[in-house]
Design a protein around this motif. Structure first.
Motif, PDB file in Angstrom:
ATOM      1  N   VAL A 185       0.863  -1.173   0.000  1.00  0.00           N
ATOM      2  CA  VAL A 185       0.000   0.000   0.000  1.00  0.00           C
ATOM      3  C   VAL A 185       0.903   1.228   0.000  1.00  0.00           C
ATOM      4  CG1 VAL A 185      -0.187   0.004   2.542  1.00  0.00           C
ATOM      5  CG2 VAL A 185      -1.889   1.221   1.162  1.00  0.00           C
ATOM      6  N   SER A 186       0.579   2.203  -0.860  1.00  0.00           N
ATOM      7  CA  SER A 186       1.349   3.444  -0.949  1.00  0.00           C
ATOM      8  C   SER A 186       0.665   4.501  -0.102  1.00  0.00           C
ATOM      9  CB  SER A 186       1.441   3.923  -2.396  1.00  0.00           C
ATOM     10  OG  SER A 186       2.200   3.025  -3.181  1.00  0.00           O
ATOM     11  N   LEU A 187       1.439   5.196   0.730  1.00  0.00           N
ATOM     12  CA  LEU A 187       0.923   6.225   1.633  1.00  0.00           C
ATOM     13  C   LEU A 187       1.630   7.538   1.362  1.00  0.00           C
ATOM     14  CD1 LEU A 187       0.938   4.058   4.885  1.00  0.00           C
ATOM     15  CD2 LEU A 187      -1.046   4.614   3.480  1.00  0.00           C
ATOM     16  N   CYS A 188       0.904   8.649   1.545  1.00  0.00           N
ATOM     17  CA  CYS A 188       1.461   9.961   1.218  1.00  0.00           C
ATOM     18  C   CYS A 188       0.866  11.017   2.144  1.00  0.00           C
ATOM     19  CB  CYS A 188       1.154  10.292  -0.246  1.00  0.00           C
ATOM     20  SG  CYS A 188       1.858  11.848  -0.829  1.00  0.00           S
ATOM     21  N   CYS A 189       1.697  11.952   2.598  1.00  0.00           N
ATOM     22  CA  CYS A 189       1.232  13.064   3.433  1.00  0.00           C
ATOM     23  C   CYS A 189       2.203  14.235   3.292  1.00  0.00           C
ATOM     24  CB  CYS A 189       1.111  12.644   4.896  1.00  0.00           C
ATOM     25  SG  CYS A 189       2.687  12.204   5.670  1.00  0.00           S
ATOM     26  N   LYS A 250      -0.444  14.586  13.698  1.00  0.00           N
ATOM     27  CA  LYS A 250      -1.228  14.404  14.908  1.00  0.00           C
ATOM     28  C   LYS A 250      -2.247  13.278  14.679  1.00  0.00           C
ATOM     29  CE  LYS A 250      -0.883  19.310  16.127  1.00  0.00           C
ATOM     30  NZ  LYS A 250      -1.645  20.568  16.378  1.00  0.00           N
ATOM     31  N   ILE A 251      -2.655  12.656  15.773  1.00  0.00           N
ATOM     32  CA  ILE A 251      -3.694  11.641  15.669  1.00  0.00           C
ATOM     33  C   ILE A 251      -4.942  12.284  15.077  1.00  0.00           C
ATOM     34  CG2 ILE A 251      -5.147  10.016  16.925  1.00  0.00           C
ATOM     35  CD1 ILE A 251      -2.172   9.265  16.775  1.00  0.00           C
ATOM     36  N   GLY A 252      -5.488  11.656  14.034  1.00  0.00           N
ATOM     37  CA  GLY A 252      -6.649  12.199  13.341  1.00  0.00           C
ATOM     38  C   GLY A 252      -6.300  12.921  12.056  1.00  0.00           C
ATOM     39  N   ASP A 253      -5.014  13.166  11.812  1.00  0.00           N
ATOM     40  CA  ASP A 253      -4.608  13.810  10.554  1.00  0.00           C
ATOM     41  C   ASP A 253      -4.804  12.841   9.385  1.00  0.00           C
ATOM     42  OD1 ASP A 253      -3.960  16.142  11.781  1.00  0.00           O
ATOM     43  OD2 ASP A 253      -1.782  15.878  11.678  1.00  0.00           O
ATOM     44  N   GLU A 254      -5.085  13.422   8.218  1.00  0.00           N
ATOM     45  CA  GLU A 254      -5.348  12.611   7.035  1.00  0.00           C
ATOM     46  C   GLU A 254      -4.056  12.190   6.338  1.00  0.00           C
ATOM     47  OE1 GLU A 254      -7.973  14.795   4.487  1.00  0.00           O
ATOM     48  OE2 GLU A 254      -9.767  14.125   5.580  1.00  0.00           O
ATOM     49  N   VAL A 255      -4.109  10.999   5.767  1.00  0.00           N
ATOM     50  CA  VAL A 255      -3.014  10.443   4.972  1.00  0.00           C
ATOM     51  C   VAL A 255      -3.622   9.863   3.703  1.00  0.00           C
ATOM     52  CG1 VAL A 255      -1.189   8.704   4.866  1.00  0.00           C
ATOM     53  CG2 VAL A 255      -1.636   9.911   7.020  1.00  0.00           C
ATOM     54  N   ALA A 256      -3.048  10.183   2.553  1.00  0.00           N
ATOM     55  CA  ALA A 256      -3.538   9.635   1.288  1.00  0.00           C
ATOM     56  C   ALA A 256      -3.011   8.221   1.107  1.00  0.00           C
ATOM     57  CB  ALA A 256      -3.100  10.516   0.133  1.00  0.00           C
ATOM     58  N   LEU A 257      -3.808   7.377   0.444  1.00  0.00           N
ATOM     59  CA  LEU A 257      -3.376   6.005   0.200  1.00  0.00           C
ATOM     60  C   LEU A 257      -3.893   5.505  -1.143  1.00  0.00           C
ATOM     61  CD1 LEU A 257      -5.458   3.292   2.066  1.00  0.00           C
ATOM     62  CD2 LEU A 257      -6.268   5.631   1.756  1.00  0.00           C
ATOM     63  N   THR A 258      -3.190   4.538  -1.705  1.00  0.00           N
ATOM     64  CA  THR A 258      -3.598   3.888  -2.945  1.00  0.00           C
ATOM     65  C   THR A 258      -2.935   2.519  -3.005  1.00  0.00           C
ATOM     66  OG1 THR A 258      -3.789   4.177  -5.353  1.00  0.00           O
ATOM     67  CG2 THR A 258      -1.681   4.756  -4.367  1.00  0.00           C
ATOM     68  N   PRO A 259      -3.551   1.537  -3.663  1.00  0.00           N
ATOM     69  CA  PRO A 259      -2.875   0.244  -3.830  1.00  0.00           C
ATOM     70  C   PRO A 259      -1.527   0.416  -4.516  1.00  0.00           C
ATOM     71  CG  PRO A 259      -5.196   0.049  -4.389  1.00  0.00           C
ATOM     72  CD  PRO A 259      -4.929   1.518  -4.193  1.00  0.00           C
TER      73      PRO A 259
END
Length: 399
Positions: A185-189, A250-259
């Motif tokens: 899984v690819s993650l981005c922030c 911070k806890i609750g912050d958004e992170v983008a994801l894609t397969p």
């Protein structure tokens, strides 16, 4: 050469003390074959949370039946006739296993392991009837260039190990991330300076099948993302991403994801694949754990034996998933062999200098597939070692 991609169909006592702990089991043929146009795993669309998945098509056809059977079993459990039958069966099983397991050995030294073996067999049986959790694949829209959003839910250090677990929550509680076996899984922030931080990881789950609605990753507990040790373990890009989610988000912050990318494929000529040999270093055990959960159940694949060699610098680092790996061993001790080896193999010229590795890794036989997971330098050494041991290059897969 044709390529076979492995697909997920779902998602002895192991010790770190001393230098090694090994558990071995005899082969058990499942009778399921593989051909060039037939994947090792059933060709289903895989739904994945953490590091294990549920097939949408299979869930649509099997789940109602499982629920009916599960409810029927629960109702039958109230029957005195069934209770007597189960008690009789249990006593016979315990007696049979006791004779096999305890004769010729001290009972006191075997009882703990025997109890785990019995528990593993019972859990293995119950898993066949346990209904899969209700889930659906998380959509990844083209209008967002195939990206979705999750939120950082928790982060914690795993005991005394040098690893951390990061938990992410998906937008809906029934969502799973649709991943094939061996797919990242690819993650981005964004970091505090507005720079993009990105990483690719194999999701991790303690349960199989995984509960929908969330997933986790494991990573070293990073203090300096630019240190040679950190870069050696997970690479510069992943190290920077872990630094950001550990220290800046911070806890609750958004992170983008894609397969992410598919990393598991077999290009060899020896089919069906009947024997799997896994060599993992550090958190490389995460995708290995996912894969053995998929290939070990009877009828799930053509695989009849699995060997796992897990290497760590420190005994404490085996605590990451040792309990989960041990659980799989006691369910499938006749098919699974596990060796946990302590040693800084990055400081040795090659694997052949380690006698424990030489003993743990079996000789190549037709139908064997080797999977290597860990830092690039370790994978390179393991590849050279296996080729020297007679493993053809096209039977070795690197994650």
């Amino acid at each position: 050469m044709a390529q076979v991609r492995l697909k997920s169909s779902a998602a002895g006592g192991i010790a770190g003390g001393g230098s090694s702990a090994a558990a071995s089991g005899a082969n058990f043929m499942s009778g399921v074959t593989v051909s060039l146009d037939q994947p090792l795993m059933p060709p289903t669309n895989v739904l994945f949370t953490g590091s294990s998945g549920t097939a949408a098509a299979a869930a649509a056809t099997r789940k109602p039946l499982k629920e009916v059977l599960w409810q029927a079993l629960q109702a039958m459990a109230q029957s005195n006739v069934l209770k007597v039958a189960v008690a009789t069966f249990g006593m016979a099983l315990i007696f049979s296993l006791s004779l096999r397991f305890l004769l010729g050995s001290s009972a006191s030294s075997k009882m703990a392991q025997f109890s785990k073996l019995l528990q593993g067999r019972l859990e293995r049986w119950s898993e066949k009837w346990r209904p899969s959790p209700v889930s659906e694949p998380m959509p990844f829209e083209d209008e967002n260039e195939g990206w979705g959003v999750c939120t950082l839910r928790a982060r914690k250090r795993l005991g005394k190990t040098q690893f951390m677990q990061f938990d992410f929550e998906l937008p809906q509680p029934e969502y799973t991330v649709p991943l094939d076996l061996g797919q990242q899984v690819s993650l981005c922030c964004l970091d505090n300076d507005g720079n993009v931080a990105r990483g690719n990881f194999f999701p991790f789950t303690k349960e199989s099948p995984a509960k929908p609605g969330s997933f986790s990753i494991l990573a070293p507990n990073i203090d300096d993302s630019s240190s040679e040790e950190t870069i050696f373990r997970i690479g510069l890009e992943n190290a920077n991403f872990v630094r950001v989610i550990k220290n800046e988000l911070k806890i609750g912050d958004e992170v983008a994801l894609t397969p992410g990318s598919h990393r598991l494929s077999y290009k060899g000529q020896y089919l069906p694949v009947t024997d799997m040999v896994y060599v993992a270093y550090g958190t490389g055990i995460v995708p290995v754990l996912d894969q053995i959960r998929s290939v070990l159940p009877s009828g799930a694949s053509s695989v009849s034996s699995v060997t796992v060699v897990w290497i760590n610098d420190s005994t404490q680092d085996f605590d990451v998933v040792a309990e989960l790996l041990e659980k799989e061993y006691f369910k499938y001790s006749e098919k699974l062999a596990v060796s946990c080896i302590v040693g800084k193999v990055q400081d040795t010229p090659d694997f052949s200098a380690n006698d424990e590795i030489n003993t743990a890794i079996p000789d190549f036989l037709q139908g064997t597939m080797a999977v290597l997971a860990g830092p690039k330098q370790i994978i390179e050494k393991a590849t050279f070692y296996l080729e020297d041991r007679g493993y053809p290059a096209d039977t070795i897969c690197t994650l």
